[in-house]
Design a protein around this motif. Structure first.
Motif, mmCIF file in Angstrom:
data_model
loop_
_atom_site.group_PDB
_atom_site.id
_atom_site.type_symbol
_atom_site.label_atom_id
_atom_site.label_comp_id
_atom_site.label_asym_id
_atom_site.label_seq_id
_atom_site.Cartn_x
_atom_site.Cartn_y
_atom_site.Cartn_z
ATOM 1 N N LEU A 135 0.840 -1.209 0.000
ATOM 2 C CA LEU A 135 0.000 0.000 0.000
ATOM 3 C C LEU A 135 0.867 1.249 0.000
ATOM 4 C CD1 LEU A 135 -2.887 -0.893 2.526
ATOM 5 C CD2 LEU A 135 -2.862 -1.150 0.049
ATOM 6 N N VAL A 136 1.951 1.199 0.758
ATOM 7 C CA VAL A 136 2.851 2.355 0.806
ATOM 8 C C VAL A 136 3.508 2.558 -0.555
ATOM 9 C CG1 VAL A 136 5.059 3.158 1.758
ATOM 10 C CG2 VAL A 136 3.285 2.296 3.291
ATOM 11 N N GLU A 137 3.935 1.472 -1.166
ATOM 12 C CA GLU A 137 4.631 1.627 -2.451
ATOM 13 C C GLU A 137 3.699 2.121 -3.548
ATOM 14 O OE1 GLU A 137 7.256 -1.687 -3.186
ATOM 15 O OE2 GLU A 137 8.641 -0.767 -1.749
ATOM 16 N N ALA A 138 2.415 1.731 -3.430
ATOM 17 C CA ALA A 138 1.462 2.200 -4.439
ATOM 18 C C ALA A 138 1.241 3.704 -4.303
ATOM 19 C CB ALA A 138 0.141 1.453 -4.286
ATOM 20 N N ASP A 139 1.446 4.241 -3.095
ATOM 21 C CA ASP A 139 1.191 5.668 -2.866
ATOM 22 C C ASP A 139 2.013 6.142 -1.674
ATOM 23 O OD1 ASP A 139 0.186 8.198 -2.292
ATOM 24 O OD2 ASP A 139 -1.616 7.406 -1.309
ATOM 25 N N PRO A 140 3.294 6.491 -1.910
ATOM 26 C CA PRO A 140 4.139 6.878 -0.777
ATOM 27 C C PRO A 140 3.919 8.331 -0.336
ATOM 28 C CG PRO A 140 5.443 6.505 -2.786
ATOM 29 C CD PRO A 140 4.001 6.521 -3.179
ATOM 30 N N SER A 141 2.662 8.742 -0.207
ATOM 31 C CA SER A 141 2.385 10.128 0.185
ATOM 32 C C SER A 141 2.541 10.273 1.702
ATOM 33 C CB SER A 141 0.955 10.496 -0.212
ATOM 34 O OG SER A 141 0.066 9.677 0.528
ATOM 35 N N LYS A 142 2.460 11.523 2.157
ATOM 36 C CA LYS A 142 2.646 11.798 3.586
ATOM 37 C C LYS A 142 1.556 11.098 4.417
ATOM 38 C CE LYS A 142 3.576 15.622 6.633
ATOM 39 N NZ LYS A 142 2.773 16.783 6.977
ATOM 40 N N THR A 143 0.319 11.199 3.949
ATOM 41 C CA THR A 143 -0.790 10.587 4.697
ATOM 42 C C THR A 143 -0.602 9.078 4.811
ATOM 43 O OG1 THR A 143 -2.022 11.966 3.148
ATOM 44 C CG2 THR A 143 -3.306 10.801 4.820
#
Ligand code: GLC
Length: 429
Positions: free
Chosen positions: A114-122
């Motif tokens: 999940l983090v790699e799909a979207d490494p945004s701050k949130t």
């Protein structure tokens, strides 16, 4: 149905099995939140509602016990259509009524995805909030499922492995005394065909193990010492090893150096320990009964998770490839949960032969990680063909693709969306 229609149906299944933040595996047969089901379900939600994917995992961790364990079932509400319910388990370890043992720890791996799909701050904040909980769960596994520091993880119940009636448990289960269970009424066999479910003799012993652990108040150290069933499982061990690699990645990304150092030690311990599960005659990893010291003698789909765990040395990989090709010559659809050449193989009895989509997903990732894209893709295509033929069933016959068990099954839908569907094929694994 076209593949695009299947994408829509899969999303509908997840949405309809959603209970408001957590998802049940299927209506009727499994009316609660199951541990590894939820984690795979998160992968499915991530394809169309990432916030909801995180929520699924966060809600699972709401049920974490004070000692770090994350239970295999959370009984958020009482449902008389399921047995054994909360009163049979008699636990008191966490904030939500639950079963008394865990299930394969895939969560850290999916959080990393999940983090790699979207490494945004949130996203990183959500991962950071989960990190201490994941650490506590992994520490619990090492303390109470590997109390002798062997580098392999035991399961205290066949249900803890997630592969309930696997032939690997037969001998250890036969040694469990049937006692303290009283009369009971199974509910599973009224939802689905009894010929595909575990036998009554198995069920008596499943409940006897629960009774034995209840007697010691589910004290984890005491359970590890005295539980009548304590078998090292290649499935849980390999999933844990992979999860530790992913947890390490998260800890490093989040700048948690002391956690990272601790996890590196766990990885070294498990890499060394995995050798104990290697069966030299079979040339594969198998289960090991830690009470008797005996290895089992069959190849299960978890044997193929060695590469997923990062054990991609030539010897292991070529042995797996040879087994894969031998089995592929026997069945139409890979990967049967048990070796078709073994006397215990039954193509439609649950974990004694059928194909399970989420196991295929992990096997395929493992092959891809080892650079074997051909077998990885073969497993994906077979999984897609099974769903195209048999629908979103709980599991499938490796022989003719018949879909069996519960229908409209959440993890099958999730794995379709996240990986098997041709519309995702280029993005996954
Ligand atoms: C069965 C499966 C297990 C799964 C559960 C809910 O018990 O063996 O792996 O988590 O059903 O789907």
């Amino acid at each position: 149905m076209s593949d695009l229609d299947l994408d829509t149906t899969a999303r509908t299944i997840l949405t309809e099995n959603d209970q408001g933040g957590y998802t049940i595996p299927t209506k009727g047969l499994y009316p609660y939140q199951w541990n590894w089901d939820s984690v795979f379900v998160a992968l499915g939600f991530a394809t169309f509602d990432p916030d909801r994917a995180w929520r699924e995992i966060e809600m699972l961790f709401e049920g974490q016990w004070r000692d770090g364990m994350v239970p295999h079932i959370l009984f958020r509400k009482d449902d008389p259509s399921y047995f054994p319910g909360p009163s049979v388990w008699g636990t008191d370890g966490g904030p939500i009524p639950s079963s008394g043992h865990s299930q394969p720890p895939v969560a850290a791996s999916v959080v990393r995805d999940l983090v790699e799909a979207d490494p945004s701050k949130t996203t990183l904040q959500r991962a950071a909030a989960l990190l201490p909980k994941l650490m506590a769960w992994h520490r619990w596994y090492l303390a109470y499922r590997d109390p002798d520091n062997l580098g392999v993880l035991a399961v205290i119940h066949p249900w803890e492995s997630g592969r309930d009636n696997l032939p690997d448990w037969d001998a250890a289960l036969a040694a469990v005394d049937v006692k303290d269970i009283g009369p009971y009424e199974r509910k599973d066999t009224s939802h689905v065909d009894p010929s595909m479910r575990p036998h009554k003799e198995d069920y008596d012993r499943y409940l006897s193990i629960v009774a034995a652990c209840r007697k010691v108040g589910w004290d984890p150290a005491e359970v590890a010492r005295s539980c009548p069933f304590f078998v090292a499982d290649p499935g849980v061990t390999f999933i844990f090893l992979k999860a530790n690699r992913d947890l390490l990645n998260l800890a490093e990304r989040l700048g948690q150096e002391s956690e990272a150092a601790e996890i590196r030690g766990w990885i070294a311990r498990m890499e060394e320990g995995a050798k104990r599960l290697w069966n030299e005659d079979l040339k594969a990893h198998v289960a090991l009964d830690l009470r008797t010291g005996k290895q089992t003698n069959g190849i299960s789909s978890a044997s193929f998770l060695a590469s997923y765990a990062g054990l991609t040395d030539d010897l292991t990989l070529s042995a797996l490839q040879a087994h894969f090709d031998r089995i592929a010559a026997k069945v139409r659809y890979m990967t049967p949960s048990y070796d078709p050449d073994h006397a215990c193989y039954e193509p439609l009895r649950y974990w004694r032969g059928p194909v399970w989509a989420m196991i295929n997903y992990m096997i395929a990732r493992g092959f891809a990680e080892a650079g074997d894209f051909a077998r990885s893709e073969r497993v994906r295509r077979d999984t897609a063909a099974l769903i195209e033929t048999g629908g979103f069933a709980e599991y499938f016959s490796p022989v003719d693709g018949t879909g069996a068990g519960g229908g409209s099954f959440s993890w099958t839908a999730a794995i379709w969306l996240a990986w098997a569907s041709p519309s995702r094929a280029n993005k996954a694994a």
